[in-house]
Design an enzyme around this catalytic site. Sequence first.
Site, PDB file in Angstrom:
ATOM      1  N   HIS A  19       0.839  -1.204   0.000  1.00 20.28           N
ATOM      2  CA  HIS A  19       0.000   0.000   0.000  1.00 20.28           C
ATOM      3  C   HIS A  19       0.875   1.256   0.000  1.00 20.28           C
ATOM      4  O   HIS A  19       0.618   2.209  -0.734  1.00 20.28           O
ATOM      5  CB  HIS A  19      -0.890   0.060   1.252  1.00 20.28           C
ATOM      6  CG  HIS A  19      -1.957  -0.963   1.308  1.00 20.28           C
ATOM      7  ND1 HIS A  19      -2.152  -1.752   2.428  1.00 20.28           N
ATOM      8  CD2 HIS A  19      -2.916  -1.325   0.415  1.00 20.28           C
ATOM      9  CE1 HIS A  19      -3.184  -2.551   2.209  1.00 20.28           C
ATOM     10  NE2 HIS A  19      -3.658  -2.315   0.999  1.00 20.28           N
ATOM     11  N   LYS A  43     -15.264  -8.640   4.051  1.00 27.20           N
ATOM     12  CA  LYS A  43     -14.044  -8.867   4.840  1.00 27.20           C
ATOM     13  C   LYS A  43     -14.355  -8.641   6.311  1.00 27.20           C
ATOM     14  O   LYS A  43     -15.138  -7.777   6.661  1.00 27.20           O
ATOM     15  CB  LYS A  43     -12.933  -7.898   4.404  1.00 27.20           C
ATOM     16  CG  LYS A  43     -12.500  -8.066   2.958  1.00 27.20           C
ATOM     17  CD  LYS A  43     -11.432  -7.057   2.612  1.00 27.20           C
ATOM     18  CE  LYS A  43     -10.987  -7.200   1.164  1.00 27.20           C
ATOM     19  NZ  LYS A  43      -9.956  -6.217   0.808  1.00 27.20           N
ATOM     20  N   ARG A  93      -1.357  -6.140  -8.137  1.00 24.32           N
ATOM     21  CA  ARG A  93      -0.289  -7.041  -7.724  1.00 24.32           C
ATOM     22  C   ARG A  93      -0.042  -8.108  -8.769  1.00 24.32           C
ATOM     23  O   ARG A  93       1.085  -8.490  -9.013  1.00 24.32           O
ATOM     24  CB  ARG A  93      -0.650  -7.720  -6.401  1.00 24.32           C
ATOM     25  CG  ARG A  93      -0.711  -6.791  -5.229  1.00 24.32           C
ATOM     26  CD  ARG A  93      -1.150  -7.533  -4.003  1.00 24.32           C
ATOM     27  NE  ARG A  93      -2.476  -8.088  -4.244  1.00 24.32           N
ATOM     28  CZ  ARG A  93      -3.467  -8.077  -3.375  1.00 24.32           C
ATOM     29  NH1 ARG A  93      -3.294  -7.556  -2.198  1.00 24.32           N
ATOM     30  NH2 ARG A  93      -4.639  -8.593  -3.660  1.00 24.32           N
ATOM     31  N   SER A 131      -3.103  -7.741   2.626  1.00 29.49           N
ATOM     32  CA  SER A 131      -3.475  -7.599   4.035  1.00 29.49           C
ATOM     33  C   SER A 131      -4.066  -8.885   4.593  1.00 29.49           C
ATOM     34  O   SER A 131      -3.771  -9.276   5.725  1.00 29.49           O
ATOM     35  CB  SER A 131      -4.487  -6.459   4.207  1.00 29.49           C
ATOM     36  OG  SER A 131      -3.912  -5.236   3.894  1.00 29.49           O
TER      37      SER A 131
END
Length: 168
Positions: A19, A43, A93, A131
């Site tokens: 990040h 999440k 990513r 994360s």
Amino acid sequence: MTIRTGVYPGTFDPITLGHMDIIRRGAKLVDRLVIGVTTNPSKSPMFSVEERMAMVRREVADIGSEIHVVSFDALLMDFAEQEGASVIIRGLRAVADFEYEYQMAGMNQQLNNRIETVFLMADVALQPIASRLVKEIARFDGDISKFVSPAVCTEVAERVALNRQKKG
């Protein structure tokens, strides 16, 4: 002179070195970068929105650009419009991210075609960091120091220990 504002949205639970890479690079593209900390119903967060905002503020304090950290719980394009953004910054990513992000960018463009989405590839060394995986590694007492700052590493370890106490 028009100030170019960009929005970098995410849950940042916790904020990772990946990040931070995108924030540093994104801040170079705009005059004002708004980091939008949001909730994601799919999440289960380790940290509250307020805790995540404080974490992000601390981590970006040394960047020196005009960076604002705010929370939002709305459609991204509505939030971006409210902030006066002309750009949404998204980090990629891997190829798997691209499919999802491409679809989201298309939907967002349908909602508001005045705001462009800009994709930044994460630094190669940081691409595997997520994360979700950082939290999983921490829950099993793995070393997350390669993926987050020392302060975040400490906060995650403390939260894991606290959650264990609550369960035990």
